[in-house]
Write a protein that holds these residues in place. Structure first.
Motif, PDB file in Angstrom:
ATOM      1  N   ILE A 181       0.880  -1.177   0.000  1.00  0.00           N
ATOM      2  CA  ILE A 181       0.000   0.000   0.000  1.00  0.00           C
ATOM      3  C   ILE A 181       0.910   1.218   0.000  1.00  0.00           C
ATOM      4  N   LEU A 182       0.857   1.987  -1.080  1.00  0.00           N
ATOM      5  CA  LEU A 182       1.684   3.179  -1.257  1.00  0.00           C
ATOM      6  C   LEU A 182       0.803   4.417  -1.184  1.00  0.00           C
ATOM      7  N   VAL A 183       1.305   5.477  -0.564  1.00  0.00           N
ATOM      8  CA  VAL A 183       0.521   6.716  -0.456  1.00  0.00           C
ATOM      9  C   VAL A 183       1.364   7.910  -0.882  1.00  0.00           C
ATOM     10  N   THR A 184       0.682   8.931  -1.380  1.00  0.00           N
ATOM     11  CA  THR A 184       1.354  10.186  -1.702  1.00  0.00           C
ATOM     12  C   THR A 184       1.470  11.039  -0.439  1.00  0.00           C
ATOM     13  N   GLY A 185       2.287  12.082  -0.513  1.00  0.00           N
ATOM     14  CA  GLY A 185       2.523  12.953   0.630  1.00  0.00           C
ATOM     15  C   GLY A 185       1.268  13.640   1.145  1.00  0.00           C
ATOM     16  N   ALA A 186       0.277  13.842   0.282  1.00  0.00           N
ATOM     17  CA  ALA A 186      -0.971  14.499   0.693  1.00  0.00           C
ATOM     18  C   ALA A 186      -1.701  13.692   1.765  1.00  0.00           C
ATOM     19  N   LEU A 187      -1.420  12.395   1.859  1.00  0.00           N
ATOM     20  CA  LEU A 187      -2.065  11.547   2.870  1.00  0.00           C
ATOM     21  C   LEU A 187      -1.223  11.421   4.136  1.00  0.00           C
ATOM     22  N   LEU A 188      -0.158  12.242   4.226  1.00  0.00           N
ATOM     23  CA  LEU A 188       0.727  12.209   5.393  1.00  0.00           C
ATOM     24  C   LEU A 188       0.936  13.608   5.984  1.00  0.00           C
ATOM     25  N   ASP A 189       0.140  14.588   5.527  1.00  0.00           N
ATOM     26  CA  ASP A 189       0.406  15.983   5.920  1.00  0.00           C
ATOM     27  C   ASP A 189      -0.432  16.472   7.096  1.00  0.00           C
ATOM     28  N   HIS A 190      -1.188  15.564   7.720  1.00  0.00           N
ATOM     29  CA  HIS A 190      -2.041  15.905   8.872  1.00  0.00           C
ATOM     30  C   HIS A 190      -3.101  16.954   8.528  1.00  0.00           C
ATOM     31  N   LYS A 191      -3.504  16.962   7.280  1.00  0.00           N
ATOM     32  CA  LYS A 191      -4.586  17.850   6.842  1.00  0.00           C
ATOM     33  C   LYS A 191      -5.614  17.015   6.108  1.00  0.00           C
ATOM     34  N   GLY A 192      -6.879  17.190   6.441  1.00  0.00           N
ATOM     35  CA  GLY A 192      -7.935  16.450   5.748  1.00  0.00           C
ATOM     36  C   GLY A 192      -7.784  14.954   5.928  1.00  0.00           C
ATOM     37  N   GLY A 250      -8.907 -24.441   1.994  1.00  0.00           N
ATOM     38  CA  GLY A 250      -7.920 -23.366   1.975  1.00  0.00           C
ATOM     39  C   GLY A 250      -8.487 -22.038   1.521  1.00  0.00           C
ATOM     40  N   TYR A 251      -7.609 -21.054   1.429  1.00  0.00           N
ATOM     41  CA  TYR A 251      -8.050 -19.681   1.169  1.00  0.00           C
ATOM     42  C   TYR A 251      -7.285 -19.096  -0.019  1.00  0.00           C
ATOM     43  N   SER A 252      -6.148 -18.466   0.251  1.00  0.00           N
ATOM     44  CA  SER A 252      -5.330 -17.874  -0.806  1.00  0.00           C
ATOM     45  C   SER A 252      -3.867 -18.011  -0.412  1.00  0.00           C
ATOM     46  N   ASP A 253      -2.972 -17.898  -1.388  1.00  0.00           N
ATOM     47  CA  ASP A 253      -1.551 -17.953  -1.071  1.00  0.00           C
ATOM     48  C   ASP A 253      -1.010 -16.611  -0.587  1.00  0.00           C
ATOM     49  N   HIS A 254      -1.855 -15.588  -0.587  1.00  0.00           N
ATOM     50  CA  HIS A 254      -1.469 -14.272  -0.075  1.00  0.00           C
ATOM     51  C   HIS A 254      -2.272 -13.942   1.179  1.00  0.00           C
ATOM     52  N   LEU A 255      -1.699 -13.115   2.025  1.00  0.00           N
ATOM     53  CA  LEU A 255      -2.447 -12.488   3.113  1.00  0.00           C
ATOM     54  C   LEU A 255      -2.893 -11.110   2.640  1.00  0.00           C
ATOM     55  N   ALA A 256      -4.016 -10.654   3.140  1.00  0.00           N
ATOM     56  CA  ALA A 256      -4.452  -9.293   2.849  1.00  0.00           C
ATOM     57  C   ALA A 256      -3.575  -8.313   3.614  1.00  0.00           C
ATOM     58  N   VAL A 257      -3.484  -7.092   3.100  1.00  0.00           N
ATOM     59  CA  VAL A 257      -2.772  -6.006   3.786  1.00  0.00           C
ATOM     60  C   VAL A 257      -3.781  -4.885   4.024  1.00  0.00           C
ATOM     61  N   VAL A 258      -3.771  -4.344   5.245  1.00  0.00           N
ATOM     62  CA  VAL A 258      -4.809  -3.397   5.673  1.00  0.00           C
ATOM     63  C   VAL A 258      -4.177  -2.126   6.242  1.00  0.00           C
ATOM     64  N   ALA A 259      -4.784  -0.979   5.952  1.00  0.00           N
ATOM     65  CA  ALA A 259      -4.354   0.294   6.546  1.00  0.00           C
ATOM     66  C   ALA A 259      -5.595   1.111   6.881  1.00  0.00           C
ATOM     67  N   GLU A 260      -5.454   2.009   7.853  1.00  0.00           N
ATOM     68  CA  GLU A 260      -6.576   2.866   8.246  1.00  0.00           C
ATOM     69  C   GLU A 260      -6.265   4.320   7.946  1.00  0.00           C
ATOM     70  N   PHE A 261      -7.318   5.055   7.630  1.00  0.00           N
ATOM     71  CA  PHE A 261      -7.190   6.474   7.299  1.00  0.00           C
ATOM     72  C   PHE A 261      -8.216   7.263   8.113  1.00  0.00           C
ATOM     73  N   THR A 262      -7.859   8.467   8.508  1.00  0.00           N
ATOM     74  CA  THR A 262      -8.758   9.287   9.316  1.00  0.00           C
ATOM     75  C   THR A 262      -8.983  10.629   8.622  1.00  0.00           C
ATOM     76  N   LEU A 263     -10.041  11.309   9.029  1.00  0.00           N
ATOM     77  CA  LEU A 263     -10.347  12.633   8.482  1.00  0.00           C
ATOM     78  C   LEU A 263     -10.079  13.657   9.562  1.00  0.00           C
ATOM     79  N   ASN A 264      -9.077  14.489   9.315  1.00  0.00           N
ATOM     80  CA  ASN A 264      -8.706  15.538  10.253  1.00  0.00           C
ATOM     81  C   ASN A 264      -9.522  16.775   9.937  1.00  0.00           C
ATOM     82  N   THR A 265     -10.420  17.150  10.819  1.00  0.00           N
ATOM     83  CA  THR A 265     -11.339  18.274  10.542  1.00  0.00           C
ATOM     84  C   THR A 265     -10.820  19.587  11.110  1.00  0.00           C
ATOM     85  N   ASN A 266      -9.644  19.560  11.761  1.00  0.00           N
ATOM     86  CA  ASN A 266      -9.085  20.809  12.326  1.00  0.00           C
ATOM     87  C   ASN A 266      -8.547  21.712  11.205  1.00  0.00           C
TER      88      ASN A 266
END
Length: 317
Positions: free
Chosen positions: A251-262, A301-317
């Motif tokens: 899971i790759l993110v751009t800098g806009a998702l790391l700036d503590h805004k929105g 069985g299921y799959s040969d991969h595990l899922a990868v999970v991340a959480e995102f929040t909305l900063n309203t300040n």
């Protein structure tokens, strides 16, 4: 908001198209039949329900029919995704898809290459409380092919990211690339046909940001931070090959998702989805098939991969 990616390992339908892998020809000696198919759907549904993501990217789905059946199984099991899209504009053997509880603004497909070997990348734009979010679902060429083929995916993605500019962008999926692929593949002549350059590290820029999230990284607009760096090294894996843990799903993110805004990535939230039932001994409990001249489905069985999970929040300040 929870966002996940999961390679479901060959979800084929029961309609003979002629493009199936040999062991997935319906009602053949391999026993890919109603029982195997229904079991596969139920087992995948269990994993996806347990993840319970708001948005989940999927890889290795054969068709719109298989995707529809999985969505229906999930609904029967109590998890409804109102919005769904599979990248089926190009007739590849397996495809990527997205399930979402958040409405789409639009969906489109990025063409990586016109050769049959290249799968399209799925682009989806969403709005979360008036915040724009772009998601790109990837399934890059496997290690059966050289790095130049994976670079083709990275270049197509990078070109589109440059067109979008400074936006909230998540690129996720099975990149068939370790988060530090450039270290691993150097001595492998079969893979290294690019003079040491990799798609995930060099083209997408993740090689420039190999650090934790504090302080906030000043990432270039067309480059990404790989969220694997946000957790302990021992936990960075989604696949096990010959006893060795690998991180092929990213899971790759751009800098806009790391700036503590929105809209922002929630620190320390990335994880591979690990449950006891997804393992058999020290190995991932993949979909089971017998060995021998004719490989038969065991409907376990299921799959040969595990899922990868991340959480995102909305900063309203």
């Amino acid at each position: 908001m929870k966002i996940a990616t999961y390679n479901v390992e060959n979800l084929f339908d029961l309609k003979k198209s002629g493009a199936e892998y040999v062991e997935y020809i319906p009602y053949s000696q391999s026993a890919w039949d109603d029982h195997s198919y229904k079991t596969k759907l139920k087992n995948l549904s269990k994993v996806i329900r347990d993840i319970d993501a708001d948005i989940i990217a999927l890889q290795e789905i054969e068709s719109r029919e298989a995707f529809k059946d999985l969505r229906y199984q999930l609904k029967r099991d109590g998890l409804y995704y109102q919005y769904a899209k599979i990248a089926d504009a190009k007739n590849t053997t397996i495809k990527v898809a997205l399930l979402s509880k958040v409405p789409f603004v639009y969906t489109k497909e990025l063409v990586v290459g016109y050769a049959y070997a290249f799968r399209n990348i799925l682009e989806v734009k969403l709005k979360v409380n008036n915040e724009e979010l772009y998601i790109f679902v990837n399934h890059w060429k496997s290690k059966a092919g050289p790095e130049s083929q994976r670079i083709s995916y990275a270049k197509a993605l990078k070109k589109r990211v440059q067109e979008l500019g400074n936006k909230n962008i998540i690129a996720l999926g099975d990149f068939n690339s370790h988060y530090e692929e450039y270290k691993i593949f150097k001595r492998k002549r079969k893979h290294n046909d690019t003079d040491g350059k990799t798609g995930i590290n060099h083209v997408l820029g993740t090689i420039n940001y190999q650090t934790d999230l504090s302080p906030v990284l000043k990432i270039k607009e067309d480059e990404f931070y790989n969220l694997w760096y946000d957790i302990d090294k021992d936990d960075r894996y989604s696949y096990i090959y010959k006893g060795k843990k690998e991180a092929l799903d990213n899971i790759l993110v751009t800098g806009a998702l790391l700036d503590h805004k929105g809209l922002d990535y929630k620190e320390d939230s990335l994880h591979s989805f690990v449950k006891p039932y997804l393992f058999k001994g020290k190995n991932i409990y993949r979909w089971q098939m017998s060995r021998g001249k004719v490989r038969r489905h065991k409907a376990k069985g299921y799959s040969d991969h595990l899922a990868v999970v991340a959480e995102f929040t909305l900063n309203t300040n």
